[in-house]
Scaffold this motif. Sequence first.
Motif, PDB file in Angstrom:
ATOM      1  N   PRO A  81     -21.138  -7.030  54.614  1.00  0.00           N
ATOM      2  CA  PRO A  81     -21.052  -7.323  53.322  1.00  0.00           C
ATOM      3  C   PRO A  81     -19.829  -6.381  52.490  1.00  0.00           C
ATOM      4  CG  PRO A  81     -22.769  -5.720  53.953  1.00  0.00           C
ATOM      5  CD  PRO A  81     -22.326  -6.285  55.123  1.00  0.00           C
ATOM      6  N   ALA A  82     -19.390  -7.118  51.647  1.00  0.00           N
ATOM      7  CA  ALA A  82     -18.315  -6.468  50.485  1.00  0.00           C
ATOM      8  C   ALA A  82     -18.945  -6.559  49.244  1.00  0.00           C
ATOM      9  CB  ALA A  82     -17.004  -7.091  50.576  1.00  0.00           C
ATOM     10  N   ALA A  83     -18.277  -6.317  48.212  1.00  0.00           N
ATOM     11  CA  ALA A  83     -18.799  -6.056  46.716  1.00  0.00           C
ATOM     12  C   ALA A  83     -19.558  -7.497  46.328  1.00  0.00           C
ATOM     13  CB  ALA A  83     -17.864  -5.841  45.769  1.00  0.00           C
ATOM     14  N   LEU A 134     -18.068 -15.556  68.770  1.00  0.00           N
ATOM     15  CA  LEU A 134     -18.509 -15.088  67.579  1.00  0.00           C
ATOM     16  C   LEU A 134     -17.460 -15.431  66.418  1.00  0.00           C
ATOM     17  CD1 LEU A 134     -19.816 -11.510  68.232  1.00  0.00           C
ATOM     18  CD2 LEU A 134     -21.156 -13.670  68.160  1.00  0.00           C
ATOM     19  N   ALA A 135     -18.245 -15.549  65.100  1.00  0.00           N
ATOM     20  CA  ALA A 135     -17.544 -15.818  64.076  1.00  0.00           C
ATOM     21  C   ALA A 135     -17.983 -14.858  62.873  1.00  0.00           C
ATOM     22  CB  ALA A 135     -17.617 -17.203  63.393  1.00  0.00           C
ATOM     23  N   ILE A 136     -17.225 -14.156  62.488  1.00  0.00           N
ATOM     24  CA  ILE A 136     -17.316 -12.752  61.458  1.00  0.00           C
ATOM     25  C   ILE A 136     -16.683 -12.919  60.297  1.00  0.00           C
ATOM     26  CG2 ILE A 136     -17.650 -10.371  61.355  1.00  0.00           C
ATOM     27  CD1 ILE A 136     -17.737 -10.026  64.331  1.00  0.00           C
ATOM     28  N   SER A 137     -17.438 -12.849  59.034  1.00  0.00           N
ATOM     29  CA  SER A 137     -17.002 -12.640  57.937  1.00  0.00           C
ATOM     30  C   SER A 137     -16.763 -11.182  57.553  1.00  0.00           C
ATOM     31  CB  SER A 137     -17.514 -13.401  56.839  1.00  0.00           C
ATOM     32  OG  SER A 137     -17.203 -13.026  55.520  1.00  0.00           O
ATOM     33  N   PHE A 138     -15.534 -10.651  57.170  1.00  0.00           N
ATOM     34  CA  PHE A 138     -15.423  -9.338  56.867  1.00  0.00           C
ATOM     35  C   PHE A 138     -15.893  -9.181  55.295  1.00  0.00           C
ATOM     36  CE2 PHE A 138     -12.120  -7.894  59.954  1.00  0.00           C
ATOM     37  CZ  PHE A 138     -13.102  -8.083  61.153  1.00  0.00           C
ATOM     38  N   GLY A 139     -16.306 -10.169  54.624  1.00  0.00           N
ATOM     39  CA  GLY A 139     -16.902  -9.872  53.283  1.00  0.00           C
ATOM     40  C   GLY A 139     -16.549 -10.898  52.346  1.00  0.00           C
ATOM     41  N   ALA A 140     -16.936 -10.688  51.109  1.00  0.00           N
ATOM     42  CA  ALA A 140     -16.476 -11.657  50.031  1.00  0.00           C
ATOM     43  C   ALA A 140     -16.909 -13.229  50.374  1.00  0.00           C
ATOM     44  CB  ALA A 140     -15.150 -11.595  49.912  1.00  0.00           C
ATOM     45  N   ILE A 187     -13.493 -13.826  69.217  1.00  0.00           N
ATOM     46  CA  ILE A 187     -14.116 -13.513  67.887  1.00  0.00           C
ATOM     47  C   ILE A 187     -13.087 -14.002  67.221  1.00  0.00           C
ATOM     48  CG2 ILE A 187     -14.820 -11.497  66.556  1.00  0.00           C
ATOM     49  CD1 ILE A 187     -15.246  -9.927  68.776  1.00  0.00           C
ATOM     50  N   MET A 188     -13.820 -14.901  66.085  1.00  0.00           N
ATOM     51  CA  MET A 188     -13.032 -15.272  64.825  1.00  0.00           C
ATOM     52  C   MET A 188     -13.267 -14.687  63.577  1.00  0.00           C
ATOM     53  SD  MET A 188     -12.915 -19.374  65.484  1.00  0.00           S
ATOM     54  CE  MET A 188     -11.753 -19.699  64.472  1.00  0.00           C
ATOM     55  N   PHE A 189     -12.355 -14.084  62.907  1.00  0.00           N
ATOM     56  CA  PHE A 189     -12.943 -13.493  61.802  1.00  0.00           C
ATOM     57  C   PHE A 189     -11.859 -13.693  60.358  1.00  0.00           C
ATOM     58  CE2 PHE A 189      -9.825 -10.768  64.064  1.00  0.00           C
ATOM     59  CZ  PHE A 189      -9.077 -10.279  63.105  1.00  0.00           C
ATOM     60  N   GLY A 190     -12.485 -13.460  59.427  1.00  0.00           N
ATOM     61  CA  GLY A 190     -11.750 -13.882  58.183  1.00  0.00           C
ATOM     62  C   GLY A 190     -12.594 -13.289  56.777  1.00  0.00           C
ATOM     63  N   TRP A 191     -12.103 -13.541  55.585  1.00  0.00           N
ATOM     64  CA  TRP A 191     -12.925 -13.224  54.549  1.00  0.00           C
ATOM     65  C   TRP A 191     -12.476 -13.806  53.277  1.00  0.00           C
ATOM     66  CZ3 TRP A 191     -11.884  -8.575  50.666  1.00  0.00           C
ATOM     67  CH2 TRP A 191     -10.733  -8.477  50.320  1.00  0.00           C
ATOM     68  N   LYS A 192     -12.918 -13.655  52.433  1.00  0.00           N
ATOM     69  CA  LYS A 192     -12.720 -14.045  50.833  1.00  0.00           C
ATOM     70  C   LYS A 192     -12.999 -15.682  50.746  1.00  0.00           C
ATOM     71  CE  LYS A 192      -9.590 -11.338  48.096  1.00  0.00           C
ATOM     72  NZ  LYS A 192      -8.226 -11.192  47.698  1.00  0.00           N
ATOM     73  N   TYR A 207      -6.165  -4.850  66.252  1.00  0.00           N
ATOM     74  CA  TYR A 207      -5.626  -6.092  65.990  1.00  0.00           C
ATOM     75  C   TYR A 207      -5.754  -6.279  64.413  1.00  0.00           C
ATOM     76  CZ  TYR A 207      -5.847  -6.646  71.046  1.00  0.00           C
ATOM     77  OH  TYR A 207      -5.705  -6.474  72.181  1.00  0.00           O
ATOM     78  N   VAL A 208      -4.755  -6.680  63.890  1.00  0.00           N
ATOM     79  CA  VAL A 208      -4.621  -6.883  62.456  1.00  0.00           C
ATOM     80  C   VAL A 208      -4.396  -8.308  62.086  1.00  0.00           C
ATOM     81  CG1 VAL A 208      -3.380  -6.080  60.263  1.00  0.00           C
ATOM     82  CG2 VAL A 208      -3.492  -4.641  62.010  1.00  0.00           C
ATOM     83  N   GLY A 209      -5.512  -8.748  61.625  1.00  0.00           N
ATOM     84  CA  GLY A 209      -5.680 -10.256  61.282  1.00  0.00           C
ATOM     85  C   GLY A 209      -5.013 -10.575  59.982  1.00  0.00           C
ATOM     86  N   PRO A 210      -5.036 -11.952  59.467  1.00  0.00           N
ATOM     87  CA  PRO A 210      -4.478 -12.396  58.196  1.00  0.00           C
ATOM     88  C   PRO A 210      -5.473 -11.989  57.214  1.00  0.00           C
ATOM     89  CG  PRO A 210      -5.311 -14.255  59.420  1.00  0.00           C
ATOM     90  CD  PRO A 210      -5.545 -13.193  60.213  1.00  0.00           C
ATOM     91  N   GLU A 211      -4.897 -11.624  55.862  1.00  0.00           N
ATOM     92  CA  GLU A 211      -5.616 -11.284  54.955  1.00  0.00           C
ATOM     93  C   GLU A 211      -6.013 -12.339  53.734  1.00  0.00           C
ATOM     94  OE1 GLU A 211      -3.959  -8.199  52.368  1.00  0.00           O
ATOM     95  OE2 GLU A 211      -5.905  -7.221  52.287  1.00  0.00           O
ATOM     96  N   ALA A 212      -5.005 -13.494  53.830  1.00  0.00           N
ATOM     97  CA  ALA A 212      -5.350 -14.416  53.068  1.00  0.00           C
ATOM     98  C   ALA A 212      -6.700 -15.173  53.341  1.00  0.00           C
ATOM     99  CB  ALA A 212      -4.343 -15.521  53.118  1.00  0.00           C
ATOM    100  N   GLY A 213      -7.328 -15.505  52.103  1.00  0.00           N
ATOM    101  CA  GLY A 213      -8.689 -16.428  52.158  1.00  0.00           C
ATOM    102  C   GLY A 213      -8.609 -17.733  53.096  1.00  0.00           C
ATOM    103  N   ASN A 214      -7.679 -18.397  52.947  1.00  0.00           N
ATOM    104  CA  ASN A 214      -7.450 -19.683  53.833  1.00  0.00           C
ATOM    105  C   ASN A 214      -6.963 -19.402  55.187  1.00  0.00           C
ATOM    106  OD1 ASN A 214      -4.882 -18.951  53.091  1.00  0.00           O
ATOM    107  ND2 ASN A 214      -4.451 -21.307  53.092  1.00  0.00           N
ATOM    108  N   GLN A 215      -7.057 -18.312  55.608  1.00  0.00           N
ATOM    109  CA  GLN A 215      -6.628 -18.047  57.133  1.00  0.00           C
ATOM    110  C   GLN A 215      -7.792 -17.106  57.883  1.00  0.00           C
ATOM    111  OE1 GLN A 215      -2.849 -15.923  56.442  1.00  0.00           O
ATOM    112  NE2 GLN A 215      -1.861 -17.773  57.331  1.00  0.00           N
ATOM    113  N   LEU A 216      -7.786 -17.333  59.196  1.00  0.00           N
ATOM    114  CA  LEU A 216      -8.837 -16.703  60.260  1.00  0.00           C
ATOM    115  C   LEU A 216      -8.021 -16.079  61.136  1.00  0.00           C
ATOM    116  CD1 LEU A 216     -11.383 -19.581  60.651  1.00  0.00           C
ATOM    117  CD2 LEU A 216     -11.575 -17.711  59.314  1.00  0.00           C
TER     118      LEU A 216
END
Length: 721
Positions: A99-101, A63-69, A34-39, A248-257
């Motif tokens: 979905p996020a804001a 799977l690839a999931i966006s946590f929002g934004a 599972i790949m995930f990121g956001w922003k 599992y706590v992934g990266p929070e930066a928008g340019n990271q997955l």
Amino acid sequence: MHRAVYRLALLAITLAFLVPVQSVAQESSNRFSIMFGWKTAGDHELLARQATAYRQWKDNRSLAISFGALLGPTLIVRHDTADQFLRAAHQAGLDYVIPAAPEFMFGVEALRRFADTDDYPRIISANVVDERTRRPIFEPYATWYVSGLRICVVALSDTGVIRESKDADVTGIDILTPDEALRGVSVGVARENADLVIVAGRMDRSDIAEISRKHPFVDLFLTNNQSGGFSDPKGTTSTAFYSGKPVYVGPEAGNQLGLFSVRDREGFESREFASLTLGDAYPPEPELLASLTRTLDEFKRRETEENNIQKTGGAVASLLQGIFSADAVLLERQSLFYYPLADSLTMFNVRKVIRPYTKLAVYSMKGSALKSILEESKSKADPDYRLIIAGMTAEGKIDSIPAGDETDYTVLTTTHLRAGGNGYPQFREGTNERQTDLNALLAVERFLVEKEERIRLASRPQKWNAVLNLSVASNFSKTDVDADKAAYGGAVPNPLRGLADQFFGFLRFGSEGNTFSYKHNRHSLSSRLDMVYQRNGTKPANGTILYRKMNDYIKLNPRYEYDRPLFGTRPYIDASINSILYSAQGKHPINADVSTGLSRKFPKYWLSVQLGINGARDYFNNLSSLGTSGTLLIDKSFPAKSFLTSPASFRSETKFYWYPTAQARHQFRHENYNRITFQLIKKLNLEINVRTYSYTNNTLRKTAFGVVYDLNLNYGMQWKF
């Protein structure tokens, strides 16, 4: 039983999972990942970099999931309600969006439509619920069959969605806490009989601690909310455990997955977790980036066109509102040309803005009808059928006050809309028609002419005014040598006799444009004095200077005008006295002429015209002439732009004289002066002058015509009184 055995096997090897992803890529097979990121935030280049990462690391067990934004306020998202961007995200390899804001930026109903479109990533969230029914408005979880396993991914949106959104965007929904959401979907998840239940989303430490304690059916957590308690010294690793369940706590930066993988490695199953930074190692996927860039360029073109439409239409509507004292002005777009206004609506561009056949009507209308028209305009799918409106805000306010349903307002519109055109039958409800069939173009032109004249009158100097100037200048110019020869009569100096028109350079010290003006009632008196000390000369490729000339002169030009307010023409008397000094022997040359006649100004075209009788006296040759003279003067200034530090000016003056007397020195003379002046820096002006001339000379039996042009660089000072 199968699920319990699988859990024990996973827990037994959890502590050995931190193996670099790259080192095992060739030695192990992927059971699932599972790949995930956001922003992503509507950034098309970042989305294209994600596409490169997905192509490298994803397979049919991923799977690839966006946590929002995923969305953002960018042009490529805003212009078509995110359609192209969401299609590109699906094409890039993104499977799900929590979905996020930012996903609610177009409202709840729009996001519902996104969730029902197969060409977009699927929208999943267990805690975004209908405010009334308290049921999820999207699919709460996704069930996945992979490598013989049944995996259930429960999605949780950020609980700050409502707080971070505009009220209008999230009308009718509520956001449950993670605990409330899992209690609501627990029965459905149990019926899935999943081998592995994963809770994914931007959860903080306290939420995960509560869920792991209260909901034993959850096997592991995926989050990237490092600001939610996982970036402190106690939680610096990529993995934590709560009630024996891995987080599992992934990266929070928008340019990271974040990349979570379960692999078969030499007969053993291992869990691996890593971060991918979308930098130079992941260049934007070329085909996707090119497609999105073309789309963005087209959106930019459309937005520029729409801005021009709004600016052009708004300028016309606002001006018409002031001219006719209307409360609201409503125009159809087809009544205007969409000439891109650089500054404001002027006489120079008005015919490029208003269509000549546009007719206007002024009448009364109830506030309820006006508000109905406003809503109708907003609802038009085709922008060409939306209205250009002035005096009324998008919220239905007139003069900052909400329009009253029963209040009568003065409305100005086109006769086409007045008849109910473009699908607006509400315009027929107007009453008390005051004016109709007005020509919009002529009305605006007349107003602009009068406005320019009012500005001109308001900028007139006081009763008397004096200006003194001093300048230093140099140039190269083509000189009319024949005219210089004629000034000497029969005593032409030898160096001058064989010369033709050619280039000369000069250095000049002058005090030109010294003026004094006085106005009393309808009488205007002005006088201009020019004094110049100038040295000309030209030097061939070999030899000394062929021709030297002193061109010192004094010119006095008094003028009297009588203003008749009811008529456009004005009587005038104009005199000119010139004295030229030069080195040859002989009498001192003085020329004088006086003309009288009528003058008229045409402000619309920046034009002044005068025609009269002219008498001239040449004191050098003792010749007098009587004839007619005429002048056409165009004088226009332009605003300062770019490197110009002050307004530029253009002046074109054409004079002609006709002397029918036999002894006239110049039986016919035509002169045209064209000058453009730019101020480059303070007090330093660049002048471009082009002069055409033609004349007949009875004394020399000569007819001549030609062009003289020069480039002057002036440094000047001015004093006004």
